[in-house]
Design a protein around this motif. Structure first.
Motif, short mmCIF file in Angstrom:
data_model
loop_
_atom_site.label_atom_id
_atom_site.label_comp_id
_atom_site.label_asym_id
_atom_site.label_seq_id
_atom_site.Cartn_x
_atom_site.Cartn_y
_atom_site.Cartn_z
N VAL A 1 0.86 -1.19 0.00
CA VAL A 1 0.00 0.00 0.00
C VAL A 1 0.89 1.24 0.00
O VAL A 1 2.04 1.19 0.43
CB VAL A 1 -0.92 0.08 1.23
CG1 VAL A 1 -2.00 -1.00 1.18
CG2 VAL A 1 -0.14 0.02 2.54
N ILE A 2 0.34 2.33 -0.50
CA ILE A 2 1.03 3.61 -0.46
C ILE A 2 0.30 4.51 0.52
O ILE A 2 -0.93 4.55 0.51
CB ILE A 2 1.01 4.28 -1.85
CG1 ILE A 2 1.87 3.49 -2.83
CG2 ILE A 2 1.46 5.73 -1.77
CD1 ILE A 2 2.00 4.14 -4.20
N VAL A 3 1.04 5.21 1.37
CA VAL A 3 0.40 6.26 2.16
C VAL A 3 0.96 7.60 1.71
O VAL A 3 2.18 7.81 1.68
CB VAL A 3 0.58 6.06 3.68
CG1 VAL A 3 -0.03 7.23 4.44
CG2 VAL A 3 -0.07 4.75 4.11
N GLY A 4 0.05 8.48 1.34
CA GLY A 4 0.41 9.78 0.79
C GLY A 4 0.09 9.80 -0.69
O GLY A 4 0.88 9.37 -1.51
N ALA A 5 -1.11 10.29 -1.04
CA ALA A 5 -1.52 10.27 -2.44
C ALA A 5 -1.34 11.64 -3.09
O ALA A 5 -2.23 12.16 -3.75
CB ALA A 5 -2.96 9.78 -2.56
N PHE B 1 -3.56 5.64 0.47
CA PHE B 1 -4.31 6.27 1.57
C PHE B 1 -3.85 7.71 1.70
O PHE B 1 -2.68 8.02 1.49
CB PHE B 1 -4.07 5.51 2.87
CG PHE B 1 -4.56 4.09 2.80
CD1 PHE B 1 -5.85 3.78 3.22
CD2 PHE B 1 -3.78 3.10 2.26
CE1 PHE B 1 -6.34 2.48 3.11
CE2 PHE B 1 -4.25 1.80 2.14
CZ PHE B 1 -5.54 1.49 2.57
N ASP B 2 -4.81 8.58 2.02
CA ASP B 2 -4.45 9.99 2.18
C ASP B 2 -5.35 10.63 3.22
O ASP B 2 -6.52 10.26 3.35
CB ASP B 2 -4.58 10.73 0.85
CG ASP B 2 -3.75 12.01 0.83
OD1 ASP B 2 -2.65 11.99 0.26
OD2 ASP B 2 -4.21 13.02 1.41
N GLN B 3 -4.79 11.58 3.95
CA GLN B 3 -5.57 12.21 5.02
C GLN B 3 -6.56 13.24 4.47
O GLN B 3 -7.54 13.56 5.13
CB GLN B 3 -4.63 12.87 6.03
CG GLN B 3 -3.81 14.01 5.43
CD GLN B 3 -3.05 14.77 6.52
OE1 GLN B 3 -3.03 14.35 7.69
NE2 GLN B 3 -2.42 15.85 6.15
N SER B 4 -6.28 13.72 3.26
CA SER B 4 -7.17 14.73 2.70
C SER B 4 -8.39 14.09 2.03
O SER B 4 -8.24 13.23 1.16
CB SER B 4 -6.41 15.56 1.67
OG SER B 4 -7.34 16.23 0.83
N PRO B 5 -9.61 14.51 2.44
CA PRO B 5 -10.82 13.97 1.82
C PRO B 5 -10.84 14.22 0.31
O PRO B 5 -11.39 13.42 -0.45
CB PRO B 5 -11.96 14.75 2.49
CG PRO B 5 -11.36 15.28 3.76
CD PRO B 5 -9.92 15.51 3.48
N LEU C 1 -7.97 5.72 -0.56
CA LEU C 1 -8.89 5.62 0.57
C LEU C 1 -8.50 6.59 1.68
O LEU C 1 -7.35 7.06 1.71
CB LEU C 1 -8.88 4.18 1.10
CG LEU C 1 -9.20 3.08 0.07
CD1 LEU C 1 -8.90 1.70 0.64
CD2 LEU C 1 -10.64 3.19 -0.39
N PRO C 2 -9.43 6.88 2.60
CA PRO C 2 -9.08 7.76 3.72
C PRO C 2 -8.10 7.08 4.69
O PRO C 2 -8.13 5.85 4.84
CB PRO C 2 -10.42 8.04 4.40
CG PRO C 2 -11.38 7.05 3.86
CD PRO C 2 -10.85 6.50 2.60
N MET C 3 -7.28 7.85 5.32
CA MET C 3 -6.28 7.32 6.26
C MET C 3 -6.88 6.38 7.30
O MET C 3 -6.24 5.40 7.70
CB MET C 3 -5.59 8.48 7.01
CG MET C 3 -4.36 9.01 6.34
SD MET C 3 -3.13 7.73 5.93
CE MET C 3 -2.41 7.40 7.53
N ALA C 4 -8.08 6.72 7.74
CA ALA C 4 -8.72 5.93 8.80
C ALA C 4 -8.91 4.47 8.39
O ALA C 4 -9.01 3.58 9.23
CB ALA C 4 -10.06 6.54 9.18
N ALA C 5 -8.92 4.22 7.07
CA ALA C 5 -9.16 2.86 6.59
C ALA C 5 -7.89 2.02 6.50
O ALA C 5 -7.93 0.83 6.18
CB ALA C 5 -9.83 2.93 5.22
#
Lengths: 203, 203
Positions: free
Chosen positions: A83-87, A111-115, A128-132
């Motif tokens: 997975v990648i975090v930071g889109a 995943f990214d924190q920004s909606p 997807l949102p970070m929470a996921a």
DNA sequence: TAGATTGTTAATCGATTAACAATC
DNA sequence: TAGATTGTTAATCGATTAACAATC
């Protein structure tokens, strides 16, 4: 006998070279590979010996066999999920890049924190949102995490990745990360490459 | 006394670390830097000695002075202009990425053979047709070329870059490049990093 | 057989680390 | 002064390269 990390880094270079040879190249010598890649012939022979041992004096290596051996060694056959975090721009570029599939890496989602970032990319990959993050990683066989967040969020995201069982982290953030025993961090340090380029121009 | 390329690669790491310290950190020791970055203290001291020589026993280094020295050494003050050839996902991500400006690199434009790619990016950077490359490079002080084309076009584009006076090439294509004497090629080999990650998961 | 190539053992090279004197 | 830190010189380590015997 474990393979040194310098050798490990050269294996995909050999593989790329072999795969772009004309189809009818049945055999290839270490000497020929070395000369094409501008490496020492002994170095190539030693690297290949550490994975293959199937070279024949006078004739060299069987090209198809060597490709197979290198692919096995690099795990190109397996499907390692990541997975990648930071889109951001870089994260999305990596997400949509097909080239890593060749080496057995499949990037399942970002995943990214920004909606605003949440959605689907041109190539059909989900953001997807970070929470996921935790739920996704725990319900898929994800073992690799790719970090493309700003430096000041890198440690926090890295810790979350480690907590949900990721064993290897590929970080593009310019920040040293602290991880539990057994987790490997591989830094992709673009600024370092840039520094070498700059010093060439200056010197 | 020339700086080794290993040291050169660590300088931006030190710089990033120093810049994220609290504003009121007037002095810092090599020991402290080493422990934060998980490096040897002698290594840090030796690296810093090769550019600075302004360390004081007992007190360490003046933080602001050291930042300045590293920035000078990495040429962060100058504006080194670059072009990108290959405006695919990766090319466009690099083109719009602001982070390299910190190190004095300014990407002026990208070039692509596909008419569809030609235009202006979100960040307002131009993507021009390949045919415009030579004229652009010759009318701007471009010294760095960034290669983000597919492997099979890499050598051809590299040669065109060299022909119009580019002195340093940063290549993301998985292909060894042949360049004239005096031109430096820096390979950003993502597959190599991936190989190291994979071998950790396998081993 | 002769010659090209492999793979291994020894030598070299470069970078990291250890030891220690100098300094504030 | 005592103690922490710098910077240098020597030792170690790892990787690359050279030399050479083995092999097809």
């Amino acid at each position: 006998m474990s393979i040194s990390s310098q050798t490990m880094r050269r294996l995909p270079v050999y593989l790329d070279y072999l795969k772009q040879l004309p189809r009818d190249t049945a055999r290839i010598s270490a000497t020929a590979i070395a000369s094409a890649l501008e490496l020492g012939d002994v170095q190539v022979r030693k690297d290949l010996a550490s994975v293959s041992g199937a070279g024949k004096p006078r004739t060299g290596y069987d090209t198809a066999g060597l490709i197979q051996t290198l692919e096995d060694c690099l795990g190109c056959g397996e499907k390692r999920q990541a997975v990648i975090v930071g889109a951001g721009k870089l994260g999305r570029a990596l997400l949509d890049y097909q080239g890593f599939e060749t080496y057995g890496l499949s990037i399942e989602a970002a995943f990214d924190q920004s909606p605003d970032a949440v959605g689907v990319t041109d190539a059909g990959k989900r953001i997807l949102p970070m929470a996921a993050l935790e739920a996704f990683v725990q319900t898929h066989p994800i073992r690799i995490g790719i970090l493309t967040v700003p430096a000041d969020q890198a440690q926090q995201v890295c810790s979350r990745m480690c907590d949900c069982g990721i064993r290897a982290i590929w970080s593009f953030a310019p920040r040293r990360l602290h991880v539990p025993e057994g987790v490997l961090v591989q830094y992709e340090n673009m600024a370092a490459s840039l520094a070498v380029l700059s010093s060439h121009l200056a010197g």
